[in-house]
Design a protein around this motif. Structure first.
Motif, PDB file in Angstrom:
ATOM      1  N   ALA A 257      56.101  11.454  11.329  1.00 38.85           N
ATOM      2  CA  ALA A 257      55.719  12.851  11.132  1.00 38.85           C
ATOM      3  C   ALA A 257      56.897  13.669  10.626  1.00 38.85           C
ATOM      4  CB  ALA A 257      55.185  13.433  12.439  1.00 38.85           C
ATOM      5  N   MET A 258      58.104  13.335  11.104  1.00 43.31           N
ATOM      6  CA  MET A 258      59.279  14.099  10.688  1.00 43.31           C
ATOM      7  C   MET A 258      59.526  13.941   9.189  1.00 43.31           C
ATOM      8  SD  MET A 258      63.146  14.095  12.282  1.00 43.31           S
ATOM      9  CE  MET A 258      62.559  14.541  13.908  1.00 43.31           C
ATOM     10  N   SER A 259      59.338  12.739   8.658  1.00 42.91           N
ATOM     11  CA  SER A 259      59.549  12.553   7.223  1.00 42.91           C
ATOM     12  C   SER A 259      58.504  13.309   6.415  1.00 42.91           C
ATOM     13  CB  SER A 259      59.535  11.068   6.854  1.00 42.91           C
ATOM     14  OG  SER A 259      58.237  10.525   6.981  1.00 42.91           O
ATOM     15  N   ARG A 260      57.297  13.429   6.957  1.00 43.90           N
ATOM     16  CA  ARG A 260      56.257  14.187   6.256  1.00 43.90           C
ATOM     17  C   ARG A 260      56.617  15.667   6.230  1.00 43.90           C
ATOM     18  NH1 ARG A 260      50.131  12.192   6.974  1.00 43.90           N
ATOM     19  NH2 ARG A 260      50.025  13.552   5.169  1.00 43.90           N
ATOM     20  N   VAL A 261      57.178  16.167   7.323  1.00 43.99           N
ATOM     21  CA  VAL A 261      57.606  17.571   7.367  1.00 43.99           C
ATOM     22  C   VAL A 261      58.776  17.795   6.415  1.00 43.99           C
ATOM     23  CG1 VAL A 261      58.619  19.376   8.820  1.00 43.99           C
ATOM     24  CG2 VAL A 261      56.759  17.963   9.711  1.00 43.99           C
ATOM     25  N   LEU A 262      59.764  16.897   6.466  1.00 42.05           N
ATOM     26  CA  LEU A 262      60.913  17.021   5.572  1.00 42.05           C
ATOM     27  C   LEU A 262      60.491  16.896   4.108  1.00 42.05           C
ATOM     28  CD1 LEU A 262      63.553  14.905   7.521  1.00 42.05           C
ATOM     29  CD2 LEU A 262      63.526  17.389   7.250  1.00 42.05           C
ATOM     30  N   GLY A 263      59.440  16.133   3.860  1.00 37.94           N
ATOM     31  CA  GLY A 263      58.934  15.972   2.502  1.00 37.94           C
ATOM     32  C   GLY A 263      58.387  17.254   1.909  1.00 37.94           C
ATOM     33  N   LEU A 264      58.133  18.261   2.764  1.00 41.70           N
ATOM     34  CA  LEU A 264      57.629  19.545   2.279  1.00 41.70           C
ATOM     35  C   LEU A 264      58.736  20.456   1.775  1.00 41.70           C
ATOM     36  CD1 LEU A 264      55.025  20.286   5.114  1.00 41.70           C
ATOM     37  CD2 LEU A 264      54.573  19.366   2.830  1.00 41.70           C
ATOM     38  N   LEU A 265      60.000  20.087   2.051  1.00 37.86           N
ATOM     39  CA  LEU A 265      61.118  20.906   1.582  1.00 37.86           C
ATOM     40  C   LEU A 265      61.187  20.863   0.057  1.00 37.86           C
ATOM     41  CD1 LEU A 265      63.834  19.905   4.217  1.00 37.86           C
ATOM     42  CD2 LEU A 265      62.437  21.985   4.162  1.00 37.86           C
ATOM     43  N   PRO A 266      61.620  21.948  -0.565  1.00 41.06           N
ATOM     44  CA  PRO A 266      61.601  22.029  -2.043  1.00 41.06           C
ATOM     45  C   PRO A 266      62.304  20.878  -2.751  1.00 41.06           C
ATOM     46  CG  PRO A 266      62.069  24.181  -1.091  1.00 41.06           C
ATOM     47  CD  PRO A 266      62.071  23.198   0.050  1.00 41.06           C
ATOM     48  N   HIS A 267      63.447  20.413  -2.225  1.00 40.49           N
ATOM     49  CA  HIS A 267      64.179  19.355  -2.919  1.00 40.49           C
ATOM     50  C   HIS A 267      63.483  18.003  -2.813  1.00 40.49           C
ATOM     51  CE1 HIS A 267      65.762  19.037   1.236  1.00 40.49           C
ATOM     52  NE2 HIS A 267      65.864  17.748   0.955  1.00 40.49           N
ATOM     53  N   ASN A 268      62.482  17.904  -1.948  1.00 43.74           N
ATOM     54  CA  ASN A 268      61.753  16.653  -1.780  1.00 43.74           C
ATOM     55  C   ASN A 268      60.361  16.679  -2.422  1.00 43.74           C
ATOM     56  OD1 ASN A 268      63.668  15.133  -0.329  1.00 43.74           O
ATOM     57  ND2 ASN A 268      63.112  16.131   1.582  1.00 43.74           N
ATOM     58  N   ARG A 269      60.060  17.735  -3.160  1.00 38.57           N
ATOM     59  CA  ARG A 269      58.713  17.871  -3.709  1.00 38.57           C
ATOM     60  C   ARG A 269      58.721  17.888  -5.230  1.00 38.57           C
ATOM     61  NH1 ARG A 269      54.554  18.959  -0.576  1.00 38.57           N
ATOM     62  NH2 ARG A 269      53.400  20.010  -2.222  1.00 38.57           N
ATOM     63  N   THR A 270      57.602  17.461  -5.797  1.00 42.10           N
ATOM     64  CA  THR A 270      57.402  17.540  -7.241  1.00 42.10           C
ATOM     65  C   THR A 270      56.835  18.917  -7.581  1.00 42.10           C
ATOM     66  OG1 THR A 270      56.857  15.186  -7.302  1.00 42.10           O
ATOM     67  CG2 THR A 270      56.203  16.502  -9.205  1.00 42.10           C
ATOM     68  N   PRO A 271      57.419  19.623  -8.545  1.00 42.33           N
ATOM     69  CA  PRO A 271      56.854  20.926  -8.939  1.00 42.33           C
ATOM     70  C   PRO A 271      55.386  20.776  -9.327  1.00 42.33           C
ATOM     71  CG  PRO A 271      58.987  20.583  -9.974  1.00 42.33           C
ATOM     72  CD  PRO A 271      58.606  19.276  -9.317  1.00 42.33           C
ATOM     73  N   LYS A 272      54.552  21.733  -8.900  1.00 42.38           N
ATOM     74  CA  LYS A 272      53.120  21.645  -9.175  1.00 42.38           C
ATOM     75  C   LYS A 272      52.834  21.550 -10.673  1.00 42.38           C
ATOM     76  CE  LYS A 272      51.304  23.846  -4.996  1.00 42.38           C
ATOM     77  NZ  LYS A 272      50.695  22.606  -4.511  1.00 42.38           N
ATOM     78  N   SER A 273      53.670  22.179 -11.469  1.00 41.24           N
ATOM     79  CA  SER A 273      53.449  22.159 -12.914  1.00 41.24           C
ATOM     80  C   SER A 273      53.631  20.764 -13.506  1.00 41.24           C
ATOM     81  CB  SER A 273      54.416  23.132 -13.598  1.00 41.24           C
ATOM     82  OG  SER A 273      55.761  22.780 -13.314  1.00 41.24           O
ATOM     83  N   ASP A 274      54.350  19.892 -12.789  1.00 39.23           N
ATOM     84  CA  ASP A 274      54.613  18.536 -13.292  1.00 39.23           C
ATOM     85  C   ASP A 274      53.660  17.491 -12.718  1.00 39.23           C
ATOM     86  OD1 ASP A 274      56.731  19.636 -14.634  1.00 39.23           O
ATOM     87  OD2 ASP A 274      58.240  19.004 -13.189  1.00 39.23           O
TER      88      ASP A 274
END
Length: 200
Positions: free
Chosen positions: A163-180
């Motif tokens: 669960a912690m990795s899923r939460v950390l995955g929401l941080l901006p540096h871990n996400r793909t921009p929606k436009s991409d």
């Protein structure tokens, strides 16, 4: 389409597969920052969180073999579950992930990026435990922070989820921009194989 790919493949098998079928797609499901830091040459980054968000839209216009890659194999297994639910079944998981690839002296492309998710989890868990223990000297109930983290890590090990990795995955540096997102998903789903061939 019937399954012809084994559930898991070792690094030597992946190299042989690429040699016999250059259209083999290596899909790295780690976070973008992790991928930028180090990845297998020729692989494409399609993060697990993006697959989860678009699971109802996923269809493949090809029958190319797909090998899913992550740091250790756990997230790749989760990605396979998502993709099989969406009807894609020509899928294998790289056993041991990037770690196994490097143990077999597979080539890597390195750049600037964030820490691997497992390292981010270790740092966050360690800081929470340390905060709980130190804070409990001033306010005893804070010790339960350490207990909560310990329970969470135990559950993560038993269920092979985090669960912690899923939460950390929401941080901006871990996400793909929606436009991409649409372009990113094409590396997995489009008829045309991604540019560049995986390294042997």
């Amino acid at each position: 389409m019937s399954r012809t790919m084994p559930a898991t493949v070792e690094t030597p098998q992946v190299r042989s597969l690429i040699e016999s079928n250059p259209r083999t797609r290596l899909i790295d499901v780690r976070a973008p920052g992790e991928f930028a830091a180090a990845h297998i040459p020729g692989s494409a980054n399609v993060p697990l969180d993006l697959l989860r968000e678009h699971r109802t839209e996923l269809t493949a216009a090809h029958e190319d073999p797909v090998v899913l890659v992550c740091a250790s194999g756990a997230r790749a297994e989760q990605a396979r579950g998502v993709l099989e639910t969406a009807g894609l079944d020509q899928l294998s998981v790289l056993s041991g992930g990037i770690t196994g690839w490097q143990q077999h002296e597979g080539p890597m492309t390195r750049g600037s990026g964030t820490w691997a998710m497992e390292r981010q989890v270790r740092l966050t868990a360690g800081l929470l435990v340390l905060t709980g223990v130190v804070g409990s000297t001033l306010h005893a109930p804070l010790k339960w922070i350490a207990g909560f983290v310990g329970g969470g890590l135990t559950f993560a090990a038993i269920t092979n989820t985090c669960a912690m990795s899923r939460v950390l995955g929401l941080l901006p540096h871990n996400r793909t921009p929606k436009s991409d997102a649409a372009t990113t998903l094409q590396a997995l789903t489009s008829e045309q194989s991604p540019a560049g061939s995986p390294s042997r």
